[in-house]
Design an enzyme around this catalytic site. Structure first.
Site, mmCIF file in Angstrom:
data_model
loop_
_atom_site.group_PDB
_atom_site.id
_atom_site.type_symbol
_atom_site.label_atom_id
_atom_site.label_comp_id
_atom_site.label_asym_id
_atom_site.label_seq_id
_atom_site.Cartn_x
_atom_site.Cartn_y
_atom_site.Cartn_z
ATOM 1 N N GLN A 97 6.797 0.899 16.742
ATOM 2 C CA GLN A 97 5.571 1.506 16.693
ATOM 3 C C GLN A 97 5.205 2.673 15.891
ATOM 4 O OE1 GLN A 97 3.902 2.845 20.990
ATOM 5 N NE2 GLN A 97 4.678 -0.297 20.381
ATOM 6 N N HIS A 99 2.569 6.825 16.324
ATOM 7 C CA HIS A 99 1.018 6.999 17.042
ATOM 8 C C HIS A 99 0.392 8.184 15.586
ATOM 9 C CE1 HIS A 99 2.272 4.349 19.918
ATOM 10 N NE2 HIS A 99 2.775 5.213 20.085
ATOM 11 N N GLU A 116 4.600 11.631 23.259
ATOM 12 C CA GLU A 116 4.806 11.725 24.429
ATOM 13 C C GLU A 116 5.855 11.758 24.836
ATOM 14 O OE1 GLU A 116 3.907 7.284 23.961
ATOM 15 O OE2 GLU A 116 6.015 7.060 22.985
ATOM 16 N N HIS A 174 9.105 4.706 16.345
ATOM 17 C CA HIS A 174 9.812 4.446 17.375
ATOM 18 C C HIS A 174 10.127 2.524 17.941
ATOM 19 C CE1 HIS A 174 6.123 6.167 19.257
ATOM 20 N NE2 HIS A 174 6.528 4.980 20.588
ATOM 21 N N ARG A 194 0.711 -0.654 15.028
ATOM 22 C CA ARG A 194 2.545 -1.521 15.238
ATOM 23 C C ARG A 194 3.090 -1.823 13.904
ATOM 24 N NH1 ARG A 194 -0.560 -6.374 17.705
ATOM 25 N NH2 ARG A 194 -0.502 -4.914 19.694
#
Length: 308
Positions: A97, A99, A116, A174, A194
């Site tokens: 996936q 972001h 993150e 990642h 995804r």
């Protein structure tokens, strides 16, 4: 309205998020999840996490901020707790996936992107994560790999061990495999594209993924730095995460911005509020510092948002 400096730290109950790649049991971290479904994530500071202590007990974190944001996150906040802190429990491979960053997320009406980091709490021998594309891989190669089921061959595989900190900036393709338990600190966002899902019957977002992915990012392991009384694990644009190890006694901990303390090992208390491994205590903005105490060995993380 509650005065900013009068609201004491408060503990949250984890919100258990069901995931197809999760586990039936999260022991020894949690005796029960309250469900028989597979749970992949314990959201420690999620909007649906219920406050367990103090004058706000019984409210969700989202309700507390909606009713009196100034007391919890201060007048400059954007009406959400800025950090979503989770513990991840993968029993199978997560999807590959990616972001969006802030600009990309705001272009589709979301308030922010999702950068993150992962702090490795448990790791089996040989554990690894997939982090970024191999050199030379671009959209055409990725699209072909997704169609041909060879996406993992385009990913960089990074070995991890207990105590490693991994930075995952927005735009990094990642994935996480079984064999690890991770403390994830991220921007408060659940926008995930995804890209590849090992044939599982879930929606893919290939074109959206290709639109936000970056072929080169800053993602990777971050070396720890010994500080005065704690270990700095990471200090990036959207968060800092530090580890404290207390061999009994008490310790004054600075909280110069909005953040939380997360138990990693043992049991302690912050300004009288008890918390243990797998629990988070929110420290409202304005307190400046708190007192952490423990009768025996206690380890906890301090997760802070940027200073306003």
């Amino acid at each position: 309205m509650t005065e900013l400096t009068k609201l004491a730290p408060f503990r949250l109950a984890p919100y258990f998020s069901e995931r197809i790649w999760g586990k039936k049991s999260l022991e020894p971290w949690y005796a029960s999840t309250g469900t028989t479904e597979l749970v992949g994530e314990a959201w420690l500071t999620g909007p649906a996490s219920v406050i367990e202590t103090g004058e706000l007990a019984g409210k969700t974190l989202a309700e507390a901020i909606r009713e009196d944001a100034d007391a919890v996150i201060g007048p400059k906040g954007d009406r959400e707790f800025p950090l979503l802190v989770k513990i991840l429990f993968p029993n199978e491979k997560l999807s590959v996936q990616v972001h969006p960053d802030d600009v990309q997320a705001q272009a589709i009406g979301q308030p922010r992107g999702k950068t993150e980091c992962w702090y490795v709490l448990e790791a089996e021998p040989g554990a690894s994560v997939m982090l970024g594309l191999t050199p030379g891989a671009g959209p055409d190669q990725v699209r072909a790999a997704v169609a041909g089921g060879t996406m993992e061959q385009l990913m960089q595989h990074v070995p991890v061990a207990v105590g490693d900190m991994v930075f995952v900036d927005a735009g990094t393709v990642h994935a996480i495999a079984p064999g690890v338990t991770l403390l994830e600190t991220q921007q408060t966002s659940d926008t995930t594209y995804r890209l590849y899902d090992y044939g599982r019957p879930r929606e893919l977002h290939v074109e959206q993924s290709l639109g936000v992915m970056k072929t080169t990012t800053k993602a990777g392991k971050i070396a720890p730095h010994a500080m005065d009384g704690f270990t700095r694990l990471i200090d990036e644009q959207y968060f800092s995460v530090d580890r404290f190890d207390l061999a009994g006694g008490s310790l004054e901990v600075a909280m110069e911005s909005v953040g939380c303390l997360v138990g990693l090992k043992g049991t302690g208390s912050v300004d009288g509020v008890e918390f243990k491994a797998g629990q988070a205590v929110i420290v409202p903005l304005g307190l400046g510092k708190v007192q952490v105490e423990a009768k025996a060995d206690f380890a906890f993380a301090r997760c802070l948002s940027p200073v306003s």
